[in-house]
Scaffold this motif. Structure first.
Motif, PDB file in Angstrom:
ATOM      1  N   VAL A 262     -12.322  19.781   3.226  1.00  0.00           N
ATOM      2  CA  VAL A 262     -12.323  19.689   1.986  1.00  0.00           C
ATOM      3  C   VAL A 262     -11.374  18.528   2.028  1.00  0.00           C
ATOM      4  N   ALA A 263     -10.034  18.379   2.294  1.00  0.00           N
ATOM      5  CA  ALA A 263      -9.116  17.535   2.012  1.00  0.00           C
ATOM      6  C   ALA A 263      -9.633  16.066   2.788  1.00  0.00           C
ATOM      7  N   GLU A 264     -10.458  16.179   3.782  1.00  0.00           N
ATOM      8  CA  GLU A 264     -10.699  14.887   4.559  1.00  0.00           C
ATOM      9  C   GLU A 264     -11.856  14.149   3.856  1.00  0.00           C
ATOM     10  N   ALA A 265     -12.892  14.830   3.399  1.00  0.00           N
ATOM     11  CA  ALA A 265     -13.996  14.332   2.743  1.00  0.00           C
ATOM     12  C   ALA A 265     -13.277  13.780   1.124  1.00  0.00           C
ATOM     13  N   ALA A 266     -12.481  14.488   0.499  1.00  0.00           N
ATOM     14  CA  ALA A 266     -12.078  14.349  -0.773  1.00  0.00           C
ATOM     15  C   ALA A 266     -11.189  13.038  -0.531  1.00  0.00           C
ATOM     16  N   ILE A 267     -10.108  12.662   0.387  1.00  0.00           N
ATOM     17  CA  ILE A 267      -9.428  11.616   0.830  1.00  0.00           C
ATOM     18  C   ILE A 267     -10.348  10.412   0.798  1.00  0.00           C
ATOM     19  N   GLU A 268     -11.386  10.548   1.334  1.00  0.00           N
ATOM     20  CA  GLU A 268     -12.370   9.411   1.698  1.00  0.00           C
ATOM     21  C   GLU A 268     -12.870   8.855   0.330  1.00  0.00           C
ATOM     22  N   GLN A 269     -13.299   9.854  -0.559  1.00  0.00           N
ATOM     23  CA  GLN A 269     -13.866   9.463  -1.865  1.00  0.00           C
ATOM     24  C   GLN A 269     -12.622   8.995  -2.669  1.00  0.00           C
ATOM     25  N   TYR A 270     -11.555   9.505  -2.696  1.00  0.00           N
ATOM     26  CA  TYR A 270     -10.195   9.359  -3.489  1.00  0.00           C
ATOM     27  C   TYR A 270     -10.034   7.832  -3.300  1.00  0.00           C
TER      28      TYR A 270
ATOM     29  N   PHE B  84      -4.430  13.260  -6.911  1.00  0.00           N
ATOM     30  CA  PHE B  84      -5.180  13.734  -5.881  1.00  0.00           C
ATOM     31  C   PHE B  84      -5.703  15.214  -6.234  1.00  0.00           C
ATOM     32  N   PHE B  85      -4.667  16.123  -6.537  1.00  0.00           N
ATOM     33  CA  PHE B  85      -5.055  17.223  -7.148  1.00  0.00           C
ATOM     34  C   PHE B  85      -6.056  17.409  -8.344  1.00  0.00           C
ATOM     35  N   ASP B  86      -5.886  16.528  -9.295  1.00  0.00           N
ATOM     36  CA  ASP B  86      -6.946  16.414 -10.430  1.00  0.00           C
ATOM     37  C   ASP B  86      -8.221  16.112  -9.816  1.00  0.00           C
ATOM     38  N   PHE B  87      -8.215  15.243  -8.774  1.00  0.00           N
ATOM     39  CA  PHE B  87      -9.762  14.752  -8.317  1.00  0.00           C
ATOM     40  C   PHE B  87     -10.072  15.949  -7.510  1.00  0.00           C
ATOM     41  N   LEU B  88      -9.339  16.700  -6.856  1.00  0.00           N
ATOM     42  CA  LEU B  88     -10.079  17.955  -6.095  1.00  0.00           C
ATOM     43  C   LEU B  88     -10.484  19.050  -7.263  1.00  0.00           C
ATOM     44  N   LEU B  89     -10.152  19.039  -8.347  1.00  0.00           N
ATOM     45  CA  LEU B  89     -10.383  19.822  -9.394  1.00  0.00           C
ATOM     46  C   LEU B  89     -11.588  19.177 -10.229  1.00  0.00           C
ATOM     47  N   SER B  90     -11.807  18.007 -10.054  1.00  0.00           N
ATOM     48  CA  SER B  90     -12.836  17.330 -10.996  1.00  0.00           C
ATOM     49  C   SER B  90     -14.202  17.693 -10.463  1.00  0.00           C
TER      50      SER B  90
ATOM     51  N   VAL C  59       0.811  -1.102  -0.225  1.00  0.00           N
ATOM     52  CA  VAL C  59      -0.065   0.125  -0.135  1.00  0.00           C
ATOM     53  C   VAL C  59       0.957   1.205   0.054  1.00  0.00           C
ATOM     54  N   GLU C  60       0.575   2.120  -0.795  1.00  0.00           N
ATOM     55  CA  GLU C  60       1.287   3.504  -0.804  1.00  0.00           C
ATOM     56  C   GLU C  60       0.439   4.166   0.067  1.00  0.00           C
ATOM     57  N   GLU C  61       1.374   4.849   0.851  1.00  0.00           N
ATOM     58  CA  GLU C  61       0.965   5.745   2.218  1.00  0.00           C
ATOM     59  C   GLU C  61       1.712   7.337   1.869  1.00  0.00           C
ATOM     60  N   TYR C  62       0.807   8.060   1.999  1.00  0.00           N
ATOM     61  CA  TYR C  62       1.012   9.758   2.024  1.00  0.00           C
ATOM     62  C   TYR C  62       0.467  10.537   2.805  1.00  0.00           C
ATOM     63  N   THR C  63       1.174  11.287   3.550  1.00  0.00           N
ATOM     64  CA  THR C  63       0.662  12.136   4.767  1.00  0.00           C
ATOM     65  C   THR C  63       0.554  13.619   4.063  1.00  0.00           C
TER      66      THR C  63
ATOM     67  N   GLU D  57     -11.923   5.013  -4.737  1.00  0.00           N
ATOM     68  CA  GLU D  57     -11.688   4.931  -6.310  1.00  0.00           C
ATOM     69  C   GLU D  57     -10.327   4.507  -6.521  1.00  0.00           C
ATOM     70  N   ASN D  58      -9.333   4.554  -5.625  1.00  0.00           N
ATOM     71  CA  ASN D  58      -8.022   4.240  -5.732  1.00  0.00           C
ATOM     72  C   ASN D  58      -7.499   3.257  -4.916  1.00  0.00           C
ATOM     73  N   ALA D  59      -7.881   1.890  -4.896  1.00  0.00           N
ATOM     74  CA  ALA D  59      -7.248   0.741  -4.123  1.00  0.00           C
ATOM     75  C   ALA D  59      -5.874   0.519  -4.016  1.00  0.00           C
TER      76      ALA D  59
END
Length: 277
Positions: free
Chosen positions: A43-51, A256-262, A29-33, A54-56
């Motif tokens: 914004v970040a927390e809700a987006a991370i949950e959805q991202y 992740f940034f592209d997802f935020l702008l989607s 698993v790739e982990e990023y902080t 979609e990205n196992a």
């Protein structure tokens, strides 16, 4: 027949470790902080949950540290992406940090229900938070001392308010103020402190009103989505994610940034109370 069975058994024993190794070698698993601004956190927390749905295979986390601490840790390499609710300083830009806008926001001015006013001008607001005006009767309220509640100096909200309201009027912040470390704490202090005034990101307005406080209009304009988009509300800012250098093509940070702008990401921005791009 016996020889055949023996050969088959030996072959099975020989190849079984190969299958065992293959089944145990799961992709790591790739982990990023990420971390920083408490305003960007919803914004970040809700987006991370959805991202992550979609990205196992990718695990992201966001630490609420304050804009300045998050930016510092990004520079040091502790974080791989920082959230900021203030513009970057020239020294931070010179160090190679790059801000990327993800949403619009307004800083709302909140008062305790005891105050009894509905509007302030930007000039009155700057005079109040610089300590030049110290009594509510000077701005149309009752005869009572004004209690200031502000964010701590590491906060992007503090930086934005100082820049937009105080620096623009060539005033310095009063040192006679109660300090709140995050938006929820500020909302609670406003609601519980008689004759108080403070400022808060517009997505947290409900925390103030639910506790009995009031959101003011500034120069006769309310901090609404429409007024932020058309530029009429005077205390307006952008929210950012910050990178050290530009995004690397194909990286999780860029994805992740592209997802935020989607469309999905900007819907999350609106859902948590900010203004989408």
């Amino acid at each position: 027949m016996k020889k055949t069975m023996i050969i088959l058994v030996m072959l099975a024993i020989a190849i079984s470790p190969m299958f065992a190794n293959g089944s145990s070698e799961a992709k790591p698993v790739e982990e990023y902080t990420f971390g920083g601004s408490s305003t960007v956190a919803p914004v970040a927390e809700a987006a991370i949950e959805q991202y992550q749905k979609e990205n196992a295979g990718v695990k992201l986390s966001y630490e609420t540290l304050g804009s300045s601490v998050g930016i510092k840790q990004l520079q040091e390499g502790t974080l791989s992406l920082a959230g900021s609710s203030r513009e970057l300083k020239s020294s931070e830009l010179a160090a190679g940090l790059i801000p990327h806008t993800i949403a619009l926001d307004a800083l709302s001015v909140a008062i305790n229900s005891s105050v009894g006013i509905a509007n302030l001008t930007i000039q009155q607001l700057s005079a109040i938070f610089s300590g030049e005006i110290t009594n509510w009767k000077e701005v149309g309220g009752k005869d009572a001392s004004i209690v200031l509640i502000v964010r701590d100096e590491s906060s992007g909200t503090y930086g934005s308010f100082k820049e937009i309201v105080l620096d623009s009027q060539k005033k310095t912040p009063s040192k006679n103020a109660i300090v709140a470390r995050e938006n929820g704490e500020l909302a609670a202090k406003i609601a519980s402190t008689t004759n108080s005034i403070g400022y808060i990101g517009m997505a947290f307005n409900h925390l103030v009103t639910e506790k009995g406080g009031t959101i003011l209009s500034i120069d006769g304009v309310n901090p609404s989505e429409a007024n932020v988009k058309n530029g009429t509300y005077p205390i307006r800012r952008e929210l950012y994610v910050v990178t050290k250098g530009d995004f690397v093509a194909g990286s999780v940070q860029k994805s992740f940034f592209d997802f935020l702008l989607s469309k999905k990401g900007q819907a999350i921005v609106s859902e948590v109370g900010f203004v989408s791009l």
